[in-house]
Design an enzyme around this catalytic site. Structure first.
Site, PDB file in Angstrom:
ATOM      1  N   CYS A 101      20.995  -6.140   9.466  1.00 60.96           N
ATOM      2  CA  CYS A 101      20.296  -4.905   9.080  1.00 60.96           C
ATOM      3  C   CYS A 101      20.649  -4.505   7.652  1.00 60.96           C
ATOM      4  O   CYS A 101      21.644  -4.949   7.078  1.00 60.96           O
ATOM      5  CB  CYS A 101      20.590  -3.775  10.079  1.00 60.96           C
ATOM      6  SG  CYS A 101      22.028  -2.778   9.704  1.00 60.96           S
ATOM      7  N   HIS A 124      22.919  11.966   7.890  1.00 60.53           N
ATOM      8  CA  HIS A 124      22.458  12.443   6.584  1.00 60.53           C
ATOM      9  C   HIS A 124      23.262  13.700   6.241  1.00 60.53           C
ATOM     10  O   HIS A 124      23.430  14.589   7.086  1.00 60.53           O
ATOM     11  CB  HIS A 124      20.985  12.850   6.641  1.00 60.53           C
ATOM     12  CG  HIS A 124      20.025  11.743   6.979  1.00 60.53           C
ATOM     13  ND1 HIS A 124      19.203  11.154   6.047  1.00 60.53           N
ATOM     14  CD2 HIS A 124      19.743  11.131   8.160  1.00 60.53           C
ATOM     15  CE1 HIS A 124      18.451  10.233   6.631  1.00 60.53           C
ATOM     16  NE2 HIS A 124      18.753  10.195   7.924  1.00 60.53           N
ATOM     17  N   CYS A 135      24.083  -3.006   7.070  1.00 61.40           N
ATOM     18  CA  CYS A 135      25.137  -4.030   7.128  1.00 61.40           C
ATOM     19  C   CYS A 135      25.172  -4.813   5.813  1.00 61.40           C
ATOM     20  O   CYS A 135      26.246  -5.192   5.332  1.00 61.40           O
ATOM     21  CB  CYS A 135      24.927  -4.961   8.314  1.00 61.40           C
ATOM     22  SG  CYS A 135      25.424  -4.221   9.893  1.00 61.40           S
ATOM     23  N   HIS A 187      20.785   1.522  12.405  1.00 56.78           N
ATOM     24  CA  HIS A 187      22.251   1.449  12.238  1.00 56.78           C
ATOM     25  C   HIS A 187      22.660   2.906  12.067  1.00 56.78           C
ATOM     26  O   HIS A 187      22.200   3.575  11.122  1.00 56.78           O
ATOM     27  CB  HIS A 187      22.591   0.604  10.998  1.00 56.78           C
ATOM     28  CG  HIS A 187      24.058   0.427  10.736  1.00 56.78           C
ATOM     29  ND1 HIS A 187      24.646  -0.801  10.468  1.00 56.78           N
ATOM     30  CD2 HIS A 187      25.074   1.330  10.675  1.00 56.78           C
ATOM     31  CE1 HIS A 187      25.947  -0.638  10.264  1.00 56.78           C
ATOM     32  NE2 HIS A 187      26.231   0.649  10.376  1.00 56.78           N
ATOM     33  N   ASN A 247      19.003  11.206  13.025  1.00 56.90           N
ATOM     34  CA  ASN A 247      17.737  10.863  13.679  1.00 56.90           C
ATOM     35  C   ASN A 247      17.985   9.754  14.694  1.00 56.90           C
ATOM     36  O   ASN A 247      18.748   8.820  14.414  1.00 56.90           O
ATOM     37  CB  ASN A 247      16.720  10.403  12.634  1.00 56.90           C
ATOM     38  CG  ASN A 247      16.375  11.511  11.649  1.00 56.90           C
ATOM     39  OD1 ASN A 247      16.273  12.670  12.034  1.00 56.90           O
ATOM     40  ND2 ASN A 247      16.201  11.159  10.391  1.00 56.90           N
ATOM     41  N   HIS A 281      28.544  -1.917  13.335  1.00 58.58           N
ATOM     42  CA  HIS A 281      27.106  -1.780  13.607  1.00 58.58           C
ATOM     43  C   HIS A 281      26.878  -1.223  15.007  1.00 58.58           C
ATOM     44  O   HIS A 281      27.066  -1.920  16.002  1.00 58.58           O
ATOM     45  CB  HIS A 281      26.377  -3.118  13.449  1.00 58.58           C
ATOM     46  CG  HIS A 281      24.901  -2.985  13.703  1.00 58.58           C
ATOM     47  ND1 HIS A 281      23.990  -2.775  12.701  1.00 58.58           N
ATOM     48  CD2 HIS A 281      24.195  -2.968  14.855  1.00 58.58           C
ATOM     49  CE1 HIS A 281      22.784  -2.644  13.223  1.00 58.58           C
ATOM     50  NE2 HIS A 281      22.880  -2.765  14.542  1.00 58.58           N
ATOM     51  N   HIS A 340      23.647   6.489  11.255  1.00 60.33           N
ATOM     52  CA  HIS A 340      23.992   7.140   9.988  1.00 60.33           C
ATOM     53  C   HIS A 340      23.775   8.630  10.133  1.00 60.33           C
ATOM     54  O   HIS A 340      22.875   9.078  10.832  1.00 60.33           O
ATOM     55  CB  HIS A 340      23.166   6.580   8.832  1.00 60.33           C
ATOM     56  CG  HIS A 340      21.691   6.565   9.093  1.00 60.33           C
ATOM     57  ND1 HIS A 340      21.094   5.616   9.892  1.00 60.33           N
ATOM     58  CD2 HIS A 340      20.706   7.393   8.691  1.00 60.33           C
ATOM     59  CE1 HIS A 340      19.799   5.861   9.962  1.00 60.33           C
ATOM     60  NE2 HIS A 340      19.536   6.939   9.244  1.00 60.33           N
ATOM     61  N   GLY A 382      12.426   9.899  14.305  1.00 60.66           N
ATOM     62  CA  GLY A 382      12.305   9.627  12.869  1.00 60.66           C
ATOM     63  C   GLY A 382      13.340   8.654  12.340  1.00 60.66           C
ATOM     64  O   GLY A 382      13.546   8.575  11.127  1.00 60.66           O
TER      65      GLY A 382
HETATM   66  P1  AMP Z   1      16.488   7.483   9.016  1.00 59.80           P
HETATM   67  O1  AMP Z   1      15.019   7.668   8.729  1.00 59.80           O
HETATM   68  O2  AMP Z   1      17.142   8.667   9.638  1.00 59.80           O
HETATM   69  O3  AMP Z   1      16.734   6.194   9.764  1.00 59.80           O
HETATM   70  O4  AMP Z   1      17.181   7.341   7.591  1.00 59.80           O
HETATM   71  C1  AMP Z   1      17.228   6.142   6.883  1.00 59.80           C
HETATM   72  C2  AMP Z   1      17.425   6.517   5.455  1.00 59.80           C
HETATM   73  O5  AMP Z   1      17.861   5.371   4.760  1.00 59.80           O
HETATM   74  C3  AMP Z   1      16.150   7.021   4.743  1.00 59.80           C
HETATM   75  O6  AMP Z   1      16.356   8.348   4.300  1.00 59.80           O
HETATM   76  C4  AMP Z   1      15.982   6.030   3.584  1.00 59.80           C
HETATM   77  O7  AMP Z   1      15.538   6.648   2.410  1.00 59.80           O
HETATM   78  C5  AMP Z   1      17.391   5.465   3.444  1.00 59.80           C
HETATM   79  N1  AMP Z   1      17.488   4.138   2.873  1.00 59.80           N
HETATM   80  C6  AMP Z   1      16.810   3.035   3.236  1.00 59.80           C
HETATM   81  N2  AMP Z   1      17.195   1.986   2.496  1.00 59.80           N
HETATM   82  C7  AMP Z   1      18.143   2.437   1.646  1.00 59.80           C
HETATM   83  C8  AMP Z   1      18.939   1.824   0.627  1.00 59.80           C
HETATM   84  N3  AMP Z   1      18.812   0.531   0.338  1.00 59.80           N
HETATM   85  N4  AMP Z   1      19.808   2.600  -0.056  1.00 59.80           N
HETATM   86  C9  AMP Z   1      19.924   3.913   0.240  1.00 59.80           C
HETATM   87  N5  AMP Z   1      19.218   4.535   1.194  1.00 59.80           N
HETATM   88  C10 AMP Z   1      18.330   3.813   1.888  1.00 59.80           C
END
Ligand code: AMP
Length: 112
Positions: free
Chosen positions: A3, A100, A6, A96, A85, A45, A98, A91
């Site tokens: 992913c 925010h 990762c 993986h 999310n 992960h 995370h 959303g």
């Molecule tokens: P979610 O929609 O809650 O899964 O959040 C995923 C977040 O990852 C989104 O806000 C994307 O803008 C962010 N994202 C995706 N790829 C990257 C990346 N390479 N570097 C930093 N943020 C990323």
């Protein structure tokens, strides 16, 4: 397939890093939804928050990192929003876990 988070953790893809320790990495979101938008990502992960049931360590490690990030960005006292999310309807676009961290504006909307 490995992913995207990762790949960031193992250095394959660069990120704008704010904080890192042996359990968690924190970096700026590539598509900011607020003046400060940081992702707090466990190095282990796990797909989503529900995979953490019974795993006290991972949540503790994440909260420890949130404390560090909010100190570094000087938003610990002023406040910030954390968002997690989960799943398609929640959303979640990266499977993986995370958190925010959003800050730098006043969030008028309340979730009740
Ligand atoms: P979610 O929609 O809650 O899964 O959040 C995923 C977040 O990852 C989104 O806000 C994307 O803008 C962010 N994202 C995706 N790829 C990257 C990346 N390479 N570097 C930093 N943020 C990323």
């Amino acid at each position: 397939m490995i992913c995207i988070f990762c790949k960031i953790i193992n250095g394959e893809i660069p990120c704008d890093k704010i904080y890192e320790d042996d359990k968690v990495i924190c970096f700026n979101d590539i598509s900011k939804k607020a003046p400060i938008h940081v992702l707090v990502v466990p190095k282990k992960h796990v797909e989503n928050i529900l995979e953490c049931v019974g795993d006290d360590d991972i949540i503790n490690d994440i909260v420890f990192a949130i404390d560090k990030v909010t100190q570094i960005l000087n938003i610990k006292e002023s406040g910030f929003r954390t968002v997690i999310n989960t799943g398609k309807d929640g959303g979640q676009s990266v499977e993986h876990l995370h958190f925010h961290i959003l800050a730098g504006k006043t969030f008028d909307e309340s979730f009740g």
